[in-house]
Design a protein around this motif. Structure first.
Motif, PDB file in Angstrom:
ATOM      1  N   LEU A 240       0.827  -1.203   0.000  1.00  0.00           N
ATOM      2  CA  LEU A 240       0.000   0.000   0.000  1.00  0.00           C
ATOM      3  C   LEU A 240       0.861   1.254   0.000  1.00  0.00           C
ATOM      4  CD1 LEU A 240      -2.777  -1.074   2.535  1.00  0.00           C
ATOM      5  CD2 LEU A 240      -3.045  -0.772   0.060  1.00  0.00           C
ATOM      6  N   ALA A 241       1.990   1.196   0.716  1.00  0.00           N
ATOM      7  CA  ALA A 241       2.902   2.338   0.734  1.00  0.00           C
ATOM      8  C   ALA A 241       3.492   2.588  -0.650  1.00  0.00           C
ATOM      9  CB  ALA A 241       4.016   2.105   1.755  1.00  0.00           C
ATOM     10  N   ARG A 242       3.844   1.530  -1.366  1.00  0.00           N
ATOM     11  CA  ARG A 242       4.355   1.683  -2.729  1.00  0.00           C
ATOM     12  C   ARG A 242       3.322   2.390  -3.605  1.00  0.00           C
ATOM     13  NH1 ARG A 242       8.848  -1.782  -3.017  1.00  0.00           N
ATOM     14  NH2 ARG A 242       8.765  -3.524  -1.523  1.00  0.00           N
ATOM     15  N   LEU A 243       2.070   1.944  -3.511  1.00  0.00           N
ATOM     16  CA  LEU A 243       1.018   2.560  -4.318  1.00  0.00           C
ATOM     17  C   LEU A 243       0.774   4.006  -3.890  1.00  0.00           C
ATOM     18  CD1 LEU A 243      -1.652  -0.317  -4.552  1.00  0.00           C
ATOM     19  CD2 LEU A 243       0.126   0.301  -6.197  1.00  0.00           C
ATOM     20  N   HIS A 244       0.749   4.228  -2.580  1.00  0.00           N
ATOM     21  CA  HIS A 244       0.457   5.571  -2.070  1.00  0.00           C
ATOM     22  C   HIS A 244       1.524   6.564  -2.523  1.00  0.00           C
ATOM     23  CE1 HIS A 244      -2.142   7.953   0.462  1.00  0.00           C
ATOM     24  NE2 HIS A 244      -1.095   8.461   1.112  1.00  0.00           N
ATOM     25  N   ALA A 245       2.783   6.165  -2.437  1.00  0.00           N
ATOM     26  CA  ALA A 245       3.876   7.054  -2.840  1.00  0.00           C
ATOM     27  C   ALA A 245       3.839   7.344  -4.336  1.00  0.00           C
ATOM     28  CB  ALA A 245       5.219   6.428  -2.459  1.00  0.00           C
ATOM     29  N   ALA A 246       3.296   6.407  -5.108  1.00  0.00           N
ATOM     30  CA  ALA A 246       3.204   6.584  -6.561  1.00  0.00           C
ATOM     31  C   ALA A 246       1.911   7.276  -6.975  1.00  0.00           C
ATOM     32  CB  ALA A 246       3.310   5.225  -7.251  1.00  0.00           C
ATOM     33  N   GLY A 247       1.083   7.655  -6.005  1.00  0.00           N
ATOM     34  CA  GLY A 247      -0.191   8.290  -6.335  1.00  0.00           C
ATOM     35  C   GLY A 247      -1.182   7.322  -6.951  1.00  0.00           C
ATOM     36  N   SER A 260      -6.164   2.221   8.060  1.00  0.00           N
ATOM     37  CA  SER A 260      -6.624   0.834   8.105  1.00  0.00           C
ATOM     38  C   SER A 260      -7.025   0.456   9.515  1.00  0.00           C
ATOM     39  CB  SER A 260      -5.537  -0.121   7.594  1.00  0.00           C
ATOM     40  OG  SER A 260      -4.399  -0.068   8.438  1.00  0.00           O
ATOM     41  N   PHE A 261      -7.864  -0.571   9.596  1.00  0.00           N
ATOM     42  CA  PHE A 261      -8.177  -1.234  10.853  1.00  0.00           C
ATOM     43  C   PHE A 261      -7.347  -2.512  10.940  1.00  0.00           C
ATOM     44  CE2 PHE A 261     -12.541   0.571   9.880  1.00  0.00           C
ATOM     45  CZ  PHE A 261     -12.439   1.615  10.795  1.00  0.00           C
ATOM     46  N   ARG A 262      -7.153  -2.981  12.142  1.00  0.00           N
ATOM     47  CA  ARG A 262      -6.615  -4.318  12.373  1.00  0.00           C
ATOM     48  C   ARG A 262      -7.684  -5.072  13.148  1.00  0.00           C
ATOM     49  NH1 ARG A 262      -2.541  -3.134  15.341  1.00  0.00           N
ATOM     50  NH2 ARG A 262      -0.861  -3.142  13.802  1.00  0.00           N
ATOM     51  N   ALA A 263      -8.192  -6.161  12.579  1.00  0.00           N
ATOM     52  CA  ALA A 263      -9.307  -6.875  13.197  1.00  0.00           C
ATOM     53  C   ALA A 263      -9.110  -8.381  13.081  1.00  0.00           C
ATOM     54  CB  ALA A 263     -10.634  -6.480  12.538  1.00  0.00           C
ATOM     55  N   HIS A 264      -9.061  -9.056  14.240  1.00  0.00           N
ATOM     56  CA  HIS A 264      -8.983 -10.526  14.295  1.00  0.00           C
ATOM     57  C   HIS A 264      -7.851 -11.072  13.436  1.00  0.00           C
ATOM     58  CE1 HIS A 264     -12.697 -10.239  16.501  1.00  0.00           C
ATOM     59  NE2 HIS A 264     -13.229  -9.569  15.503  1.00  0.00           N
ATOM     60  N   GLY A 265      -6.708 -10.390  13.502  1.00  0.00           N
ATOM     61  CA  GLY A 265      -5.512 -10.862  12.821  1.00  0.00           C
ATOM     62  C   GLY A 265      -5.400 -10.445  11.376  1.00  0.00           C
ATOM     63  N   LEU A 266      -6.377  -9.719  10.845  1.00  0.00           N
ATOM     64  CA  LEU A 266      -6.345  -9.282   9.448  1.00  0.00           C
ATOM     65  C   LEU A 266      -6.321  -7.753   9.377  1.00  0.00           C
ATOM     66  CD1 LEU A 266      -8.878 -11.738   7.766  1.00  0.00           C
ATOM     67  CD2 LEU A 266      -6.424 -12.024   8.154  1.00  0.00           C
ATOM     68  N   TRP A 271     -10.937   3.481   2.586  1.00  0.00           N
ATOM     69  CA  TRP A 271     -10.913   4.607   1.662  1.00  0.00           C
ATOM     70  C   TRP A 271     -12.095   5.535   1.927  1.00  0.00           C
ATOM     71  CZ3 TRP A 271      -9.115  -0.136   0.493  1.00  0.00           C
ATOM     72  CH2 TRP A 271      -7.892  -0.235  -0.190  1.00  0.00           C
ATOM     73  N   ASP A 272     -11.851   6.845   1.884  1.00  0.00           N
ATOM     74  CA  ASP A 272     -12.928   7.821   1.867  1.00  0.00           C
ATOM     75  C   ASP A 272     -13.392   8.004   0.434  1.00  0.00           C
ATOM     76  OD1 ASP A 272     -12.930   8.258   4.554  1.00  0.00           O
ATOM     77  OD2 ASP A 272     -11.917  10.211   4.480  1.00  0.00           O
ATOM     78  N   LEU A 273     -14.710   8.061   0.253  1.00  0.00           N
ATOM     79  CA  LEU A 273     -15.308   8.239  -1.068  1.00  0.00           C
ATOM     80  C   LEU A 273     -16.217   9.466  -1.053  1.00  0.00           C
ATOM     81  CD1 LEU A 273     -16.516   4.531  -1.595  1.00  0.00           C
ATOM     82  CD2 LEU A 273     -14.279   5.487  -2.191  1.00  0.00           C
ATOM     83  N   PRO A 274     -16.444  10.085  -2.201  1.00  0.00           N
ATOM     84  CA  PRO A 274     -17.392  11.197  -2.250  1.00  0.00           C
ATOM     85  C   PRO A 274     -18.791  10.728  -1.852  1.00  0.00           C
ATOM     86  CG  PRO A 274     -16.091  11.089  -4.265  1.00  0.00           C
ATOM     87  CD  PRO A 274     -15.818   9.832  -3.508  1.00  0.00           C
ATOM     88  N   ARG A 275     -19.576  11.628  -1.321  1.00  0.00           N
ATOM     89  CA  ARG A 275     -20.927  11.309  -0.869  1.00  0.00           C
ATOM     90  C   ARG A 275     -21.771  10.681  -1.969  1.00  0.00           C
ATOM     91  NH1 ARG A 275     -24.908   9.753   0.826  1.00  0.00           N
ATOM     92  NH2 ARG A 275     -26.313  10.558   2.435  1.00  0.00           N
ATOM     93  N   GLY A 276     -21.564  11.084  -3.201  1.00  0.00           N
ATOM     94  CA  GLY A 276     -22.397  10.567  -4.286  1.00  0.00           C
ATOM     95  C   GLY A 276     -21.856   9.330  -4.970  1.00  0.00           C
ATOM     96  N   MET A 277     -20.737   8.777  -4.504  1.00  0.00           N
ATOM     97  CA  MET A 277     -20.142   7.597  -5.141  1.00  0.00           C
ATOM     98  C   MET A 277     -20.803   6.343  -4.576  1.00  0.00           C
ATOM     99  SD  MET A 277     -16.090   6.724  -5.546  1.00  0.00           S
ATOM    100  CE  MET A 277     -15.495   5.341  -6.547  1.00  0.00           C
ATOM    101  N   THR A 315       0.724   3.466   9.010  1.00  0.00           N
ATOM    102  CA  THR A 315       0.830   2.794  10.319  1.00  0.00           C
ATOM    103  C   THR A 315       0.310   3.682  11.440  1.00  0.00           C
ATOM    104  OG1 THR A 315       2.766   1.589   9.524  1.00  0.00           O
ATOM    105  CG2 THR A 315       2.424   1.673  11.896  1.00  0.00           C
ATOM    106  N   ASN A 316       0.590   4.966  11.364  1.00  0.00           N
ATOM    107  CA  ASN A 316       0.133   5.896  12.412  1.00  0.00           C
ATOM    108  C   ASN A 316      -1.380   6.032  12.433  1.00  0.00           C
ATOM    109  OD1 ASN A 316       2.752   6.405  13.230  1.00  0.00           O
ATOM    110  ND2 ASN A 316       2.971   8.216  11.929  1.00  0.00           N
ATOM    111  N   ARG A 317      -2.007   5.753  11.312  1.00  0.00           N
ATOM    112  CA  ARG A 317      -3.472   5.888  11.245  1.00  0.00           C
ATOM    113  C   ARG A 317      -4.173   4.534  11.355  1.00  0.00           C
ATOM    114  NH1 ARG A 317      -1.760   9.231   7.038  1.00  0.00           N
ATOM    115  NH2 ARG A 317      -2.515   7.805   5.423  1.00  0.00           N
ATOM    116  N   GLN A 318      -3.483   3.539  11.850  1.00  0.00           N
ATOM    117  CA  GLN A 318      -4.082   2.213  11.994  1.00  0.00           C
ATOM    118  C   GLN A 318      -4.746   2.071  13.350  1.00  0.00           C
ATOM    119  OE1 GLN A 318      -1.550  -1.411  12.127  1.00  0.00           O
ATOM    120  NE2 GLN A 318      -2.714  -2.052  10.353  1.00  0.00           N
ATOM    121  N   VAL A 319      -5.953   1.524  13.354  1.00  0.00           N
ATOM    122  CA  VAL A 319      -6.736   1.339  14.578  1.00  0.00           C
ATOM    123  C   VAL A 319      -7.025  -0.143  14.750  1.00  0.00           C
ATOM    124  CG1 VAL A 319      -8.912   1.850  15.744  1.00  0.00           C
ATOM    125  CG2 VAL A 319      -7.786   3.607  14.346  1.00  0.00           C
TER     126      VAL A 319
END
Length: 322
Positions: A240-247, A260-266, A271-277, A315-319
């Motif tokens: 994901l970092a590779r993709l993010h850095a490449a836009g 991202s979330f971390r849930a039950h080992g996964l 992603w945030d999406l526009p309200r109309g998507m 990683t800093n935004r992982q819950v």
């Protein structure tokens, strides 16, 4: 003076025919005959089994990622379950449900059909064992009765033992919780009140069809895509970092990978999406992203400084949800 040790004796107390030690009060003598209190002898093993956390409780079940999604992300859904030994006499079906009325762990309908609730608090660290114990008790419960929560034995079966490993796991998502009752329009009392509260709180959710375990949801301010992935966490974050850095980590204009979330080992990227998507609008971008992600996952090249910064942000935004 040092305390004298109790002499060890042979087991003379009551024991189960199969060699299992019966459960007794914590301060009572252990039935194994050791001379120690139960809590300091076999009760210690039982307590450890009840509290030890299983990091991936749904591992080995068909569609593990969807089990995690229904446990943590999806408000209203059902799945028909296939049992390894087939359905018992008098039980026409077994259905997994995200939530049941009054948060019942399980319910046996008047028809004999069983509903098993997934989003309940469980008394031990192994959700799979707790759910399996509830399911076993539901299969023999009187028709028309709910099944109460109980602590599962530490050596009891898990869902992986009870469910058919070759069975399908195809969630059906619902707009509300009318599946709770056979005649929702005429529900009364506590069931009707619980149904009304649950429907009012349900967030519109849809499962994408082009990729596995990706769930679109609609909220008042913006929409989201929450995608449960089974790739090893470190490898996935690198990709994901590779993709993010490449836009290349977005799902189109005005969309953004936010963490991202971390849930039950996964790991569950979000992603945030526009309200109309809509969910339909998200299908093709998700398929395209899955292809880019597969290429990034295949790379073993060291991360560049820009990619490491992107990874640190993710990683800093992982819950952690569980």
């Amino acid at each position: 003076m040092a305390k004298k040790r109790r002499p060890q004796t042979k087991a003379t107390g009551p024991q189960a025919a199969n060699g299992e030690i019966p459960v007794v009060g914590a301060r009572e003598p252990c039935p194994c005959g050791s001379g120690r209190r139960y809590k300091a002898c076999h009760g210690r093993e039982a307590a450890h089994a009840a509290t030890e956390l299983v990091q991936r409780p749904f591992e080995g079940l068909p569609n593990e990622c969807d089990w995690v999604a229904l446990r943590e992300l999806v408000p209203a859904a059902t799945v028909e379950l296939a049992l390894a030994e087939g359905l018992p006499e008098g039980v026409p079906s077994v259905t997994l449900a995200t939530v049941l009325p009054m948060a019942w762990p399980a319910l046996r309908r008047d028809s004999g059909a069983v509903l098993l609730g997934l989003q309940n608090d469980t008394p031990s660290g192994d959700i799979s064992r707790d759910l399996a114990d509830t399911l076993r008790r539901a299969l023999t419960a009187d028709p028309g009765t709910p099944v109460a929560a109980e602590r599962a034995p530490g050596d009891g079966p898990r869902l992986q033992d009870l469910l058919d490993p070759k069975g399908t796991f195809s969630p059906t998502l619902h707009e509300g919780f009318e599946f709770w009752v056979d005649d929702a329009a005429n529900a009364t009392g506590e069931v009707a009140a619980s149904l009304e509260r649950a429907n009012a709180a349900a967030i519109p959710t849809a499962r994408l069809t082009g990729v596995e375990a990706a769930y679109w949801c609609e909220t008042p301010e913006k929409n989201h895509l929450r995608w449960v992935m089974s790739h090893p966490e470190e490898k996935l974050l690198d990709a994901l970092a590779r993709l993010h850095a490449a836009g290349a980590s977005s799902l189109g204009d005005n969309t953004r990978l936010v963490g991202s979330f971390r849930a039950h080992g996964l790991t569950v990227p979000v992603w945030d999406l526009p309200r109309g998507m809509s969910a339909e609008d998200t299908e093709k971008p998700a398929v395209d992203l899955a292809e880019r992600l597969a290429e990034a996952l295949a790379s073993d090249a060291p991360l560049t400084p820009e990619q490491r910064r992107a990874r640190g942000g993710l990683t800093n935004r992982q819950v952690t949800l569980s």
